[in-house]
Design a protein around this motif. Structure first.
Motif, mmCIF file in Angstrom:
data_model
loop_
_atom_site.group_PDB
_atom_site.id
_atom_site.type_symbol
_atom_site.label_atom_id
_atom_site.label_comp_id
_atom_site.label_asym_id
_atom_site.label_seq_id
_atom_site.Cartn_x
_atom_site.Cartn_y
_atom_site.Cartn_z
ATOM 1 N N ARG A 1 0.847 -1.184 0.000
ATOM 2 C CA ARG A 1 0.000 0.000 0.000
ATOM 3 C C ARG A 1 0.886 1.239 0.000
ATOM 4 O O ARG A 1 2.062 1.188 0.356
ATOM 5 C CB ARG A 1 -0.955 0.011 1.188
ATOM 6 N N LYS A 2 0.301 2.357 -0.390
ATOM 7 C CA LYS A 2 1.014 3.623 -0.357
ATOM 8 C C LYS A 2 1.104 4.099 1.085
ATOM 9 O O LYS A 2 0.152 3.982 1.850
ATOM 10 C CB LYS A 2 0.298 4.661 -1.207
ATOM 11 N N GLN B 1 1.488 7.246 2.079
ATOM 12 C CA GLN B 1 0.837 8.536 2.255
ATOM 13 C C GLN B 1 -0.637 8.417 2.634
ATOM 14 O O GLN B 1 -1.084 9.012 3.598
ATOM 15 C CB GLN B 1 0.982 9.365 0.978
ATOM 16 N N HIS C 1 -2.490 5.172 2.393
ATOM 17 C CA HIS C 1 -2.827 3.765 2.619
ATOM 18 C C HIS C 1 -3.678 3.164 1.502
ATOM 19 O O HIS C 1 -4.327 2.144 1.709
ATOM 20 C CB HIS C 1 -3.505 3.558 3.967
ATOM 21 N N PRO D 1 -1.480 0.423 -4.556
ATOM 22 C CA PRO D 1 -0.565 1.050 -5.509
ATOM 23 C C PRO D 1 -1.180 1.164 -6.899
ATOM 24 O O PRO D 1 -1.960 0.306 -7.315
ATOM 25 C CB PRO D 1 0.633 0.092 -5.518
ATOM 26 N N THR E 1 3.209 3.882 -9.293
ATOM 27 C CA THR E 1 3.856 3.430 -8.064
ATOM 28 C C THR E 1 4.581 2.114 -8.291
ATOM 29 O O THR E 1 5.730 1.934 -7.868
ATOM 30 C CB THR E 1 2.804 3.261 -6.944
ATOM 31 N N ARG F 1 8.500 1.128 -8.110
ATOM 32 C CA ARG F 1 8.895 0.039 -7.219
ATOM 33 C C ARG F 1 9.727 -1.015 -7.935
ATOM 34 O O ARG F 1 10.668 -1.555 -7.375
ATOM 35 C CB ARG F 1 7.622 -0.576 -6.625
ATOM 36 N N ASP G 1 10.680 0.281 -1.420
ATOM 37 C CA ASP G 1 9.548 0.900 -0.733
ATOM 38 C C ASP G 1 9.744 2.409 -0.618
ATOM 39 O O ASP G 1 8.805 3.180 -0.814
ATOM 40 C CB ASP G 1 9.357 0.300 0.665
ATOM 41 N N ALA H 1 9.258 4.124 -4.087
ATOM 42 C CA ALA H 1 7.875 4.163 -4.555
ATOM 43 C C ALA H 1 6.907 4.761 -3.533
ATOM 44 O O ALA H 1 5.737 4.974 -3.851
ATOM 45 C CB ALA H 1 7.420 2.752 -4.918
ATOM 46 N N GLY H 2 7.363 5.014 -2.322
ATOM 47 C CA GLY H 2 6.474 5.519 -1.294
ATOM 48 C C GLY H 2 5.463 4.470 -0.824
ATOM 49 O O GLY H 2 4.306 4.791 -0.572
ATOM 50 N N THR H 3 5.933 3.223 -0.727
ATOM 51 C CA THR H 3 5.050 2.134 -0.339
ATOM 52 C C THR H 3 5.531 1.469 0.945
ATOM 53 O O THR H 3 6.629 1.736 1.423
ATOM 54 C CB THR H 3 4.991 1.045 -1.444
#
Length: 134
Positions: free
Chosen positions: A71-72, A74, A76, A79, A83, A87, A121, A124-126
């Protein structure tokens, strides 16, 4: 709750067995065992790992079985394609440029960091978390 090293490794191994083996067989059927069969397998594997989490709410087959999902960080949310490209593609380039050292560092990050996030992670911000019903 963030998913740690062992459950993420287990999900990856399940994906390799449940999805990877059929992809190899499919590649053999498509190519007839020609020398470029490995490339077809790699392309199919890449598409699986890129697209399935986008269309299945952050899960792959292995992640679903293990009760974890991507999940993201920022908001939740699951993706999106951008994203997942960050990743896999951008992180893959970094891992390649570091001759695999980045992969080892990522494994240690998942095992030792409190937030269990790896290099891909952060790119990609995950995050990989246990799903709500596990």
């Amino acid at each position: 709750m963030q998913a740690g090293f062992w459950v993420r490794l287990g999900a990856m191994l399940l994906d390799a067995l449940i999805v990877g083996l059929p992809l190899v067989i499919l590649s053999l059927l498509i190519t007839g065992g020609r020398p470029y069969e490995e490339y077809v397998t790699n392309i199919l594997s890449f598409l699986y790992s890129l697209l399935v989490p986008v269309f299945w709410g952050g899960y792959t087959v292995g992640k679903r079985i293990c009760g974890i999902k991507i999940r993201k960080v920022q908001d939740h949310s699951p993706p999106g394609i951008g994203t997942m490209l960050l990743r896999h593609v951008v992180a893959g380039i970094i891992y390649g440029l570091t001759f695999g050292i980045g992969t080892i560092i990522s494994a240690f990050m998942v095992g030792l960091r409190e937030d269990k996030r790896s290099i891909h992670d952060f790119i990609a911000g995950t995050e990989v978390v246990h799903d709500d019903f596990s």
